[in-house]
Design a protein around this motif. Structure first.
Motif, PDB file in Angstrom:
ATOM      1  N   VAL B 142       0.763  -1.470  -0.015  1.00 10.10           N
ATOM      2  CA  VAL B 142       0.081  -0.009  -0.036  1.00 10.10           C
ATOM      3  C   VAL B 142       0.880   1.342  -0.068  1.00 10.10           C
ATOM      4  O   VAL B 142       0.643   2.235  -0.603  1.00 10.10           O
ATOM      5  CB  VAL B 142      -0.990  -0.031   1.175  1.00 10.10           C
ATOM      6  N   GLU B 143       1.933   1.210   0.765  1.00 11.46           N
ATOM      7  CA  GLU B 143       2.659   2.272   0.837  1.00 11.46           C
ATOM      8  C   GLU B 143       3.351   2.601  -0.561  1.00 11.46           C
ATOM      9  O   GLU B 143       3.536   3.896  -0.926  1.00 11.46           O
ATOM     10  CB  GLU B 143       3.976   2.233   1.980  1.00 11.46           C
ATOM     11  N   ALA B 144       3.957   1.443  -1.149  1.00  9.23           N
ATOM     12  CA  ALA B 144       4.686   1.629  -2.425  1.00  9.23           C
ATOM     13  C   ALA B 144       3.677   2.374  -3.605  1.00  9.23           C
ATOM     14  O   ALA B 144       4.057   3.276  -4.177  1.00  9.23           O
ATOM     15  CB  ALA B 144       5.013   0.500  -2.842  1.00  9.23           C
ATOM     16  N   VAL B 151      -3.436   6.699  -5.352  1.00  5.78           N
ATOM     17  CA  VAL B 151      -4.116   6.736  -3.930  1.00  5.78           C
ATOM     18  C   VAL B 151      -5.707   6.440  -4.229  1.00  5.78           C
ATOM     19  O   VAL B 151      -6.196   6.863  -5.077  1.00  5.78           O
ATOM     20  CB  VAL B 151      -3.830   8.302  -3.493  1.00  5.78           C
ATOM     21  N   PRO B 152      -6.127   6.104  -3.211  1.00  3.89           N
ATOM     22  CA  PRO B 152      -5.843   5.280  -2.007  1.00  3.89           C
ATOM     23  C   PRO B 152      -5.100   3.797  -2.432  1.00  3.89           C
ATOM     24  O   PRO B 152      -5.879   3.270  -3.253  1.00  3.89           O
ATOM     25  CB  PRO B 152      -7.051   5.006  -1.181  1.00  3.89           C
ATOM     26  N   MET B 157      -5.174  -1.937  -4.853  1.00  3.98           N
ATOM     27  CA  MET B 157      -4.705  -3.479  -4.708  1.00  3.98           C
ATOM     28  C   MET B 157      -5.848  -4.325  -5.224  1.00  3.98           C
ATOM     29  O   MET B 157      -5.202  -5.254  -5.876  1.00  3.98           O
ATOM     30  CB  MET B 157      -4.618  -3.741  -3.056  1.00  3.98           C
ATOM     31  N   SER B 158      -7.192  -3.789  -5.151  1.00  2.62           N
ATOM     32  CA  SER B 158      -8.150  -4.991  -5.516  1.00  2.62           C
ATOM     33  C   SER B 158      -8.367  -4.648  -7.018  1.00  2.62           C
ATOM     34  O   SER B 158      -9.353  -5.354  -7.806  1.00  2.62           O
ATOM     35  CB  SER B 158      -9.536  -4.647  -4.802  1.00  2.62           C
ATOM     36  N   LYS B 159      -7.738  -3.810  -7.784  1.00  3.37           N
ATOM     37  CA  LYS B 159      -8.159  -3.476  -9.219  1.00  3.37           C
ATOM     38  C   LYS B 159      -7.125  -4.494 -10.079  1.00  3.37           C
ATOM     39  O   LYS B 159      -6.133  -5.092  -9.868  1.00  3.37           O
ATOM     40  CB  LYS B 159      -8.094  -2.124  -9.495  1.00  3.37           C
TER      41      LYS B 159
END
Lengths: 322, 343
Positions: B142-144, B151-152, B157-159
């Motif tokens: 998430v940070e990367a 963002v977010p 991640m879920s895309k």
């Protein structure tokens, strides 16, 4: 006028109807060089294919007219179009590697094209083939070469030579240099311009690289989401871009000259043509939105100086022309 | 680059010595394609070096050699004090590739369409940072993603790749690379497939990551974008480095005829029109090239000597070197430089 396009719309019909060319109007004089620039998916190639009547389903012209020397191309049937295509309007495709037949020599492809358009005399075909190759600076010995034996730059030159077989009045070019290196690209542009001046044909040159045509085109048309958002003399557009999108595009090119300045580009991404935002299609990315009018009202064409621009910013200072 | 021998004891992050890669072509006649020949390259800490050249110049081969896609024919690659051209164990290579990841040209084919961005991020982290626990991996991913502007990060991640634009996909490539805590990113034409309006965003991202201490080898044919991001420029032609130096120095005082040709061909709306380039842009000859300057067939300045002796890089000013018999004559920074040229 050589070419007059009025209110042309091209749509990809299907489950998600997509209007790739949205009420485009422009005209082209004899021997003029028009650059059409835009990002991928803005409809610039579809427009070019619409001009040449080369669209295939599901793409379809849904309204408007394309007049070539006064004749409405949209009303012609295939038989009449064949007499115009290649002889009077020719097309140079983007990728020569895909457009040339890999198993036929250059000469055979030239004579195929000429025979398909009614030329039967073998000596005449041979002479003309050698002549056009010389025009683009390739040794006529290469008529016996196959495409893979030529460099990328030479293949594109062959494509241009082929387009010139019948001395057309109009040559439509779809990103002919995008696969080439910068030196070959420059050389091909310079040569195209020289040929255009010498032979007097008009050019519609489609590219995503605005800087490429900057030194070569007489007029520049900027497309966004299927619309021609700005059309004007190239030098004026570069000096004083009117549409915020054009301004953004010019700001997006780093330069090798002058001071090194931070650039911002344009926020967001070009829209999906099946879901174009309402009102002005550029409003979600526009840095100078002037209010709700941008979100709701489709901008009209305004004349500013020698340019036409589709933007609400200019509605007070000039009268609309369409 | 031949850095002047005076001072500068610090070892650069990456240094290649005589890096060479040949490919055998042409079957029984045993021809050899010299993709890369004797390349000495240095990349310092938090430095962006642009490797510029046309197709066939060997610039992508250099990137693949550095990524250890294939081993060099000759020469060494020193990274943080180790010769990585000799690495062979899987764990050593994984560790190296985590520190020197590659970002590819085509964001449309470099992401697997059936996996989510989260899958791609987690998988890379499992391989290159196995010490992380599951929640730590999640947080690092998430940070990367948020660092590169997606963002977010959690919803990215879920895309799936098709839900992202080209520019966003290229950012995923950078996010994946930086999640491994790299020291040097090999970026092979990372913006050439992107729309012009979003290219600058990706170049600005590289500049921001350099501020965080990450070095880049930026491979491109676009000199203008190289100027925008790079501290130093290395120009390659037909497998040789022909000129190298600080970006502004090379652009304002190009020495090698090929660099001059490249610069004159750059389309620039702010430049004067009608600058004709006589050169048709023929590709270099790199099959069994033999001795001599490989640019001599296209060079307007070529002399007899160019066909007999391969020019070596000669220092001209601090950090700026070029390999040309004609244009460096009498300009060499040190007498040793002139001597090397004659050797």
């Amino acid at each position: 006028m050589l070419l007059e396009v009025e209110d042309l719309c091209v749509e990809y019909l299907g489950t998600r109807p997509t209007r790739a060319v949205d009420h485009v109007s422009f005209s082209l004089s004899d021997g003029e060089f028009l650059g059409i620039v835009g990002e991928s998916g803005c409809g610039k190639s579809t427009l070019l294919f619409g001009l040449a009547q080369l669209l295939s389903p599901p793409a379809q012209v849904t309204s408007g007219t394309v007049r070539f020397q006064g004749q409405d191309l949209l009303s012609l049937d295939e038989r009449h179009l064949r007499q115009i295509r290649w002889r009077r309007i020719s097309v140079v495709m983007q990728s020569a590697m895909n457009a040339l037949n890999p198993v036929k020599s250059v000469g055979t492809q030239f004579s195929d094209a000429m025979r398909a358009h009614g030329e039967r005399d073998r000596t005449a075909i041979r002479q003309r083939s050698e002549e056009v190759l010389r025009l683009v600076g390739i040794d006529p010995a290469h008529l016996h070469s196959y495409p893979h034996q030529l460099s990328g730059g030479m293949r594109q030159r062959v494509m241009i030579a082929m387009a010139l077989l019948f001395s057309p009045e109009l040559v439509l070019m779809d990103e002919p240099t995008s696969a080439l290196d910068v030196v070959a690209q420059r050389s091909l542009m310079v040569q195209t311009k020289q040929l255009q001046r010498a032979l007097g044909f008009a050019v519609v040159f489609v590219t995503h690289d605005m800087s490429l045509v900057s030194n070569f085109s007489d007029r520049l048309a900027v497309m966004y989401a299927g619309q021609m958002v700005e059309v004007g003399p190239t030098a004026e557009t570069f000096a004083h871009p009117l549409h915020p999108y054009t301004q953004g595009l010019l700001e997006a090119f780093p330069s090798v000259h002058g001071p090194r300045v931070p650039l911002a580009g344009i926020a967001g991404a070009p829209p999906d043509l099946s879901q174009v935002p309402p009102g002005c299609p550029f409003h979600p990315r526009c840095p100078v939105r002037i209010g709700p009018v941008c979100q709701t009202v489709i901008p009209l064409r305004h004349r500013v100086g020698n340019s036409d621009v589709l933007c609400h910013l200019y509605r007070t200072e000039s009268s609309s022309v369409a | 680059m031949h850095a002047p021998s005076s001072g500068q004891p610090a070892e650069p992050l990456l240094r290649t010595v005589g890096l060479t890669r040949h490919f055998r072509v042409g079957g029984i006649f045993g021809k050899t394609l010299h993709a890369v020949d004797d390349v000495d390259l240095e990349v310092g800490e938090a430095e962006i070096v642009a490797l510029v050249g046309e197709s066939g110049s060997g610039k992508s081969t250099v990137a693949r050699l550095l990524a250890r896609t294939y081993p060099p024919t000759r020469g060494a690659i020193w990274f943080a004090g180790r010769d990585i051209s000799r690495l062979s164990s899987r764990s050593d290579l994984l560790a190296y590739r985590g520190q020197v990841p590659m970002v590819f040209q085509d964001p449309f084919s470099s992401l697997n369409p059936v996996h989510t961005i989260g899958y791609v991020m987690r998988r890379g982290l499992r391989l290159h940072r196995p010490e992380l626990s599951r929640p730590e991996r999640e947080a690092a991913a998430v940070e990367a993603l948020e660092t590169v502007g997606l963002v977010p990060g959690r919803s990215t991640m879920s895309k799936y790749p098709h839900e992202l634009s080209g520019g966003q996909r290229q950012r995923v490539g950078f996010a994946q690379a930086i999640s491994w805590r790299p020291r040097l990113i090999l970026a092979d034409e990372p913006v050439s497939m992107l729309d012009v309006s979003i290219r600058i965003g990706v170049l600005n991202l590289m500049l921001a990551l350099r501020e965080r201490g990450i070095s880049f080898l930026y491979i491109t044919h676009d000199i203008a974008s190289a100027r925008y991001v790079a501290d130093r420029v290395v120009v390659m032609y037909a497998g040789h480095v022909v000129e190298a130096g600080p970006t502004e120095e090379v652009l304002h005082r190009p020495v090698h005829p090929y660099t001059r040709l490249l610069l004159s061909a750059v389309p620039d709306p702010r430049a004067s029109a009608e600058v004709a380039v006589g050169d048709p842009g023929e590709p270099p000859r790199v099959i069994n090239p033999g001795e001599g300057c490989r640019f001599r067939w296209r060079c307007p300045l070529a002399v007899e000597r160019c066909a007999m002796v391969t020019p070596r890089l000669v220092p001209i000013s601090e950090g700026h070197a070029a390999a040309c018999h004609v244009t460096t004559a009498g300009k060499a920074l040190t007498p040793e430089g002139a001597f090397i040229e004659g050797a």
